[in-house]
Motif scaffolding. Structure first.
Motif, PDB file in Angstrom:
ATOM      1  N   GLU A 360      37.669  53.235  50.983  1.00 25.53           N
ATOM      2  CA  GLU A 360      38.467  52.146  50.427  1.00 25.53           C
ATOM      3  C   GLU A 360      37.728  51.461  49.279  1.00 25.53           C
ATOM      4  OE1 GLU A 360      39.379  49.574  53.632  1.00 25.53           O
ATOM      5  OE2 GLU A 360      40.730  50.987  54.616  1.00 25.53           O
ATOM      6  N   ASP A 361      36.406  51.418  49.363  1.00 20.81           N
ATOM      7  CA  ASP A 361      35.580  50.855  48.295  1.00 20.81           C
ATOM      8  C   ASP A 361      34.342  51.735  48.172  1.00 20.81           C
ATOM      9  OD1 ASP A 361      34.213  49.436  46.424  1.00 20.81           O
ATOM     10  OD2 ASP A 361      34.148  47.552  47.529  1.00 20.81           O
ATOM     11  N   ALA A 362      34.407  52.693  47.250  1.00 25.33           N
ATOM     12  CA  ALA A 362      33.326  53.662  47.124  1.00 25.33           C
ATOM     13  C   ALA A 362      32.023  53.028  46.646  1.00 25.33           C
ATOM     14  CB  ALA A 362      33.743  54.786  46.157  1.00 25.33           C
ATOM     15  N   VAL A 363      32.103  51.895  45.954  1.00 25.37           N
ATOM     16  CA  VAL A 363      30.892  51.246  45.443  1.00 25.37           C
ATOM     17  C   VAL A 363      30.037  50.715  46.591  1.00 25.37           C
ATOM     18  CG1 VAL A 363      30.031  49.327  44.055  1.00 25.37           C
ATOM     19  CG2 VAL A 363      31.956  50.673  43.239  1.00 25.37           C
ATOM     20  N   THR A 364      30.661  50.142  47.602  1.00 27.61           N
ATOM     21  CA  THR A 364      29.925  49.506  48.692  1.00 27.61           C
ATOM     22  C   THR A 364      29.854  50.361  49.952  1.00 27.61           C
ATOM     23  OG1 THR A 364      31.923  48.377  49.475  1.00 27.61           O
ATOM     24  CG2 THR A 364      30.574  47.228  47.841  1.00 27.61           C
ATOM     25  N   GLU A 365      30.311  51.601  49.900  1.00 28.39           N
ATOM     26  CA  GLU A 365      30.313  52.444  51.093  1.00 28.39           C
ATOM     27  C   GLU A 365      28.902  52.678  51.617  1.00 28.39           C
ATOM     28  OE1 GLU A 365      31.528  54.316  54.298  1.00 28.39           O
ATOM     29  OE2 GLU A 365      32.934  53.460  52.837  1.00 28.39           O
ATOM     30  N   ALA A 366      27.952  52.949  50.725  1.00 20.90           N
ATOM     31  CA  ALA A 366      26.569  53.168  51.166  1.00 20.90           C
ATOM     32  C   ALA A 366      25.998  51.894  51.789  1.00 20.90           C
ATOM     33  CB  ALA A 366      25.701  53.621  49.988  1.00 20.90           C
ATOM     34  N   TYR A 367      26.357  50.740  51.266  1.00 23.34           N
ATOM     35  CA  TYR A 367      25.888  49.474  51.840  1.00 23.34           C
ATOM     36  C   TYR A 367      26.407  49.297  53.267  1.00 23.34           C
ATOM     37  CZ  TYR A 367      25.808  44.490  52.879  1.00 23.34           C
ATOM     38  OH  TYR A 367      25.638  43.280  53.508  1.00 23.34           O
ATOM     39  N   ARG A 368      27.703  49.527  53.459  1.00 25.20           N
ATOM     40  CA  ARG A 368      28.276  49.355  54.792  1.00 25.20           C
ATOM     41  C   ARG A 368      27.685  50.361  55.775  1.00 25.20           C
ATOM     42  NH1 ARG A 368      33.003  48.889  51.686  1.00 25.20           N
ATOM     43  NH2 ARG A 368      33.669  50.967  52.339  1.00 25.20           N
ATOM     44  N   SER A 369      27.410  51.563  55.313  1.00 20.63           N
ATOM     45  CA  SER A 369      26.759  52.554  56.180  1.00 20.63           C
ATOM     46  C   SER A 369      25.330  52.124  56.512  1.00 20.63           C
ATOM     47  CB  SER A 369      26.755  53.917  55.497  1.00 20.63           C
ATOM     48  OG  SER A 369      28.075  54.373  55.237  1.00 20.63           O
ATOM     49  N   ALA A 370      24.647  51.503  55.537  1.00 29.07           N
ATOM     50  CA  ALA A 370      23.291  51.023  55.784  1.00 29.07           C
ATOM     51  C   ALA A 370      23.282  49.895  56.816  1.00 29.07           C
ATOM     52  CB  ALA A 370      22.658  50.552  54.474  1.00 29.07           C
ATOM     53  N   ILE A 371      24.309  49.049  56.800  1.00 27.68           N
ATOM     54  CA  ILE A 371      24.436  48.002  57.824  1.00 27.68           C
ATOM     55  C   ILE A 371      24.515  48.642  59.209  1.00 27.68           C
ATOM     56  CG2 ILE A 371      26.069  46.350  58.797  1.00 27.68           C
ATOM     57  CD1 ILE A 371      24.738  44.926  56.671  1.00 27.68           C
ATOM     58  N   ALA A 372      25.348  49.679  59.341  1.00 24.73           N
ATOM     59  CA  ALA A 372      25.481  50.358  60.633  1.00 24.73           C
ATOM     60  C   ALA A 372      24.175  51.018  61.051  1.00 24.73           C
ATOM     61  CB  ALA A 372      26.608  51.397  60.553  1.00 24.73           C
ATOM     62  N   PHE A 373      23.461  51.596  60.091  1.00 18.90           N
ATOM     63  CA  PHE A 373      22.174  52.222  60.389  1.00 18.90           C
ATOM     64  C   PHE A 373      21.161  51.176  60.864  1.00 18.90           C
ATOM     65  CE2 PHE A 373      18.235  54.392  58.412  1.00 18.90           C
ATOM     66  CZ  PHE A 373      17.879  54.922  59.647  1.00 18.90           C
ATOM     67  N   ALA A 374      21.121  50.015  60.196  1.00 18.84           N
ATOM     68  CA  ALA A 374      20.179  48.967  60.578  1.00 18.84           C
ATOM     69  C   ALA A 374      20.467  48.408  61.961  1.00 18.84           C
ATOM     70  CB  ALA A 374      20.201  47.852  59.540  1.00 18.84           C
ATOM     71  N   ASN A 375      21.736  48.443  62.379  1.00 21.00           N
ATOM     72  CA  ASN A 375      22.104  47.951  63.700  1.00 21.00           C
ATOM     73  C   ASN A 375      21.967  49.007  64.788  1.00 21.00           C
ATOM     74  OD1 ASN A 375      22.706  45.351  62.802  1.00 21.00           O
ATOM     75  ND2 ASN A 375      24.833  45.869  62.336  1.00 21.00           N
ATOM     76  N   ASP A 376      21.651  50.234  64.402  1.00 20.57           N
ATOM     77  CA  ASP A 376      21.459  51.291  65.389  1.00 20.57           C
ATOM     78  C   ASP A 376      20.188  51.012  66.198  1.00 20.57           C
ATOM     79  OD1 ASP A 376      20.381  54.065  66.307  1.00 20.57           O
ATOM     80  OD2 ASP A 376      22.448  54.458  65.727  1.00 20.57           O
ATOM     81  N   PRO A 377      20.237  51.192  67.511  1.00 20.61           N
ATOM     82  CA  PRO A 377      19.037  50.917  68.326  1.00 20.61           C
ATOM     83  C   PRO A 377      17.825  51.743  67.916  1.00 20.61           C
ATOM     84  CG  PRO A 377      20.986  51.135  69.722  1.00 20.61           C
ATOM     85  CD  PRO A 377      21.404  51.537  68.341  1.00 20.61           C
ATOM     86  N   ALA A 378      18.051  52.916  67.340  1.00 22.00           N
ATOM     87  CA  ALA A 378      16.929  53.782  66.960  1.00 22.00           C
ATOM     88  C   ALA A 378      16.347  53.431  65.597  1.00 22.00           C
ATOM     89  CB  ALA A 378      17.388  55.244  66.965  1.00 22.00           C
ATOM     90  N   PHE A 379      16.904  52.416  64.923  1.00 21.59           N
ATOM     91  CA  PHE A 379      16.424  52.087  63.583  1.00 21.59           C
ATOM     92  C   PHE A 379      14.944  51.706  63.582  1.00 21.59           C
ATOM     93  CE2 PHE A 379      15.717  48.802  60.269  1.00 21.59           C
ATOM     94  CZ  PHE A 379      15.878  49.603  59.151  1.00 21.59           C
ATOM     95  N   SER A 380      14.494  51.037  64.641  1.00 20.37           N
ATOM     96  CA  SER A 380      13.102  50.582  64.695  1.00 20.37           C
ATOM     97  C   SER A 380      12.115  51.739  64.671  1.00 20.37           C
ATOM     98  CB  SER A 380      12.869  49.729  65.942  1.00 20.37           C
ATOM     99  OG  SER A 380      13.155  50.475  67.119  1.00 20.37           O
ATOM    100  N   THR A 381      12.559  52.943  65.041  1.00 20.91           N
ATOM    101  CA  THR A 381      11.659  54.107  65.019  1.00 20.91           C
ATOM    102  C   THR A 381      11.574  54.729  63.635  1.00 20.91           C
ATOM    103  OG1 THR A 381      13.437  55.653  65.616  1.00 20.91           O
ATOM    104  CG2 THR A 381      12.243  54.583  67.423  1.00 20.91           C
ATOM    105  N   HIS A 382      12.403  54.269  62.704  1.00 19.06           N
ATOM    106  CA  HIS A 382      12.445  54.855  61.365  1.00 19.06           C
ATOM    107  C   HIS A 382      11.748  53.993  60.319  1.00 19.06           C
ATOM    108  CE1 HIS A 382      15.257  58.105  62.438  1.00 19.06           C
ATOM    109  NE2 HIS A 382      15.865  57.213  63.189  1.00 19.06           N
ATOM    110  N   VAL A 383      11.166  52.878  60.726  1.00 21.01           N
ATOM    111  CA  VAL A 383      10.578  51.965  59.751  1.00 21.01           C
ATOM    112  C   VAL A 383       9.056  52.094  59.735  1.00 21.01           C
ATOM    113  CG1 VAL A 383      12.466  50.315  60.028  1.00 21.01           C
ATOM    114  CG2 VAL A 383      10.392  50.051  61.399  1.00 21.01           C
ATOM    115  N   VAL A 384       8.485  51.679  58.616  1.00 22.26           N
ATOM    116  CA  VAL A 384       7.038  51.539  58.484  1.00 22.26           C
ATOM    117  C   VAL A 384       6.713  50.053  58.528  1.00 22.26           C
ATOM    118  CG1 VAL A 384       5.081  51.799  56.915  1.00 22.26           C
ATOM    119  CG2 VAL A 384       6.693  53.672  57.201  1.00 22.26           C
ATOM    120  N   THR A 385       5.778  49.671  59.373  1.00 23.61           N
ATOM    121  CA  THR A 385       5.410  48.264  59.484  1.00 23.61           C
ATOM    122  C   THR A 385       4.317  47.923  58.478  1.00 23.61           C
ATOM    123  OG1 THR A 385       3.718  48.646  61.152  1.00 23.61           O
ATOM    124  CG2 THR A 385       5.987  48.302  61.926  1.00 23.61           C
TER     125      THR A 385
END
Length: 449
Positions: A360-385
């Motif tokens: 529906e909005d191709a410009v912000t699609e990656a942003y909305r997907s990134a929101i879902a990724f950040a809220n995924d419980p496994a996101f903490s295993t993908h970050v560098v502290t």
């Protein structure tokens, strides 16, 4: 302990899509704040604007842009820091970086030296607690773009990301980008706007310094033609009066009036200046499908998609043809979906179905997907502290974020063998052009037909 707030920064070459993810139970910023990724100098009011401040500008004529990105890569870090400072300030996100995590997007095929500077800015300049860096397409499997095809995202998919600098075709298997099959088309929004400036300057008004105005004219007037030669003949037979020509009224910043398309029965004042948009309306976006029109020795978008899928394992190709997604601002042209569908139909093998998903909005699609990724419980295993970075430097990021340099597919004997055999098979057999290519006709929310 992982912070509750994650800053989402879809760091595009044209605009930054910024917002906050506050966890599964928090109140996320579903609509990002769109910030121009540039330092802009206005000759009209003689003021310099940094990123988000551009909305205060009252005279958009003859704007001079200082872009952090050049040719698709982040090279001007002073300009980028000035824009980021505004994004993190109280005027936009109002976030404490030391108490937050960060998810930021980077260009495809980003260079290792540039990636190291990302790490330095994130941890040394802004002191984020932790962060994850990835390409925009890498976030798409976590979003809703392919939700119409089923409750869970497909295991094999192709993302077409047509942005400001380039257009990329990105195959993904199980959330992992297959870098050996990624293709780049050197046509993006910047090239299309520059081409439109040259055409209009040659035919009508000199608009070479009016990037902002011509970009708005491009987004307002242009479309992708599904009958290119018929539309071209229509414009040739009667240049000034036909069903295609539109009159774009140039903005008048002395009265704070922006550019617009003239309405059918609208009467213009004597001071109004008009651009007659004729075949420019469809010949500009045509470069996505025919880059050789301006001398680029590259295939069009449809052939690029087919070439990318041909490099993938033979037994998985049907899944890729059935799961093609569109993101990026240059896919928003009216008619883009229909034109790409019709051209891909002739290239799809007869035994496979073709399905294209548009947002529906191709410009912000990656942003909305990134929101879902950040809220995924496994996101903490993908970050560098920050602690890991202070211990081993950018090596922590290289281990955690496997990029195109460490992609094992080209050197993997098994996959290389599959790819080589499939390529030999394709070369050894005559071209099969199906007489009745098939395509699913079911409609679902989030797709335009």
């Amino acid at each position: 302990m992982q912070p509750q707030t994650t800053v989402i920064l879809d760091n595009g070459a044209s605009s930054i899509k910024a917002g906050l993810a506050r966890g599964p139970e928090g109140d996320d910023d579903d609509q990002p704040k769109l910030v121009p990724n540039a330092i802009v100098r206005s000759k009209g009011d003689k003021t310099t604007y940094f990123g988000h401040q551009l909305e205060r500008c009252r005279d958009y004529s003859a704007l001079h842009y200082r872009l952090p990105f050049e040719k698709g890569y982040l090279v001007d870090w002073d300009a980028q820091k000035a824009v980021w400072d505004g994004v993190f300030s109280s005027e936009v996100l109002n976030v404490d970086t030391a108490e937050s995590s960060l998810l930021i997007t980077e260009p495809y095929f980003n260079l290792p030296n540039i990636q190291d500077v990302y790490d330095q800015f994130v941890f040394e300049e802004y002191e984020f607690h932790s962060y994850h860096r990835c390409t925009p397409a890498a976030t798409i499997p976590f979003g809703r773009l392919f939700q119409a095809g089923g409750p869970s995202p497909p295991e094999c998919l192709v993302v077409i990301d047509s942005g400001f600098s380039f257009t990329h075709v990105v195959p993904i298997i199980n959330n992992q980008i297959q870098w050996y099959a990624v293709k780049r088309l050197d046509v993006g929004g910047k090239l299309l706007t520059n081409q439109l400036k040259e055409l209009v300057s040659y035919r009508q008004w000199n608009m070479m310094d009016e990037t902002y105005i011509m970009n708005h004219a491009k987004e307002t007037c242009c479309y992708v033609s599904t009958k290119f030669f018929e539309d071209l003949e229509t414009c040739r037979s009667n240049p000034k009066k036909n069903s295609i020509v539109r009159e774009y009224v140039l903005p008048n910043f002395s009265t704070n009036r922006h550019g617009r398309i003239k309405l059918p029965n609208e009467e213009l004042s004597a001071t109004d200046q008009v651009l007659h948009m004729e075949n420019e309306r469809f010949t500009i976006p045509e470069l996505l499908f025919r880059p050789d029109d301006i001398g680029l020795e590259q295939s069009g978008l449809a052939a690029t998609v087919a070439a990318s899928i041909s490099l993938l394992p033979h037994d998985l190709r049907g899944m890729f043809w059935a799961n093609i997604g569109l993101i990026g601002g240059s896919t928003n042209f009216p008619g883009f979906y229909e034109r790409l569908s019709s051209e891909l139909l002739s290239l799809t093998p007869v035994e496979y179905d073709l399905q294209i998903y548009s947002s529906e909005d191709a410009v912000t699609e990656a942003y909305r997907s990134a929101i879902a990724f950040a809220n995924d419980p496994a996101f903490s295993t993908h970050v560098v502290t920050r602690t890991e970075y202070l211990e081993v430097g950018s090596n922590a990021s290289r281990r955690k974020f496997p990029g195109w340099q460490s992609s094992s597919a080209p050197g993997d004997p098994e996959i290389s063998k599959i790819t080589q055999e499939s390529m030999i098979e394709d070369r050894g057999q005559p071209s099969r052009k199906p007489s009745r290519p098939r395509m699913r006709t079911s409609t679902a929310p989030g797709r335009r037909r």
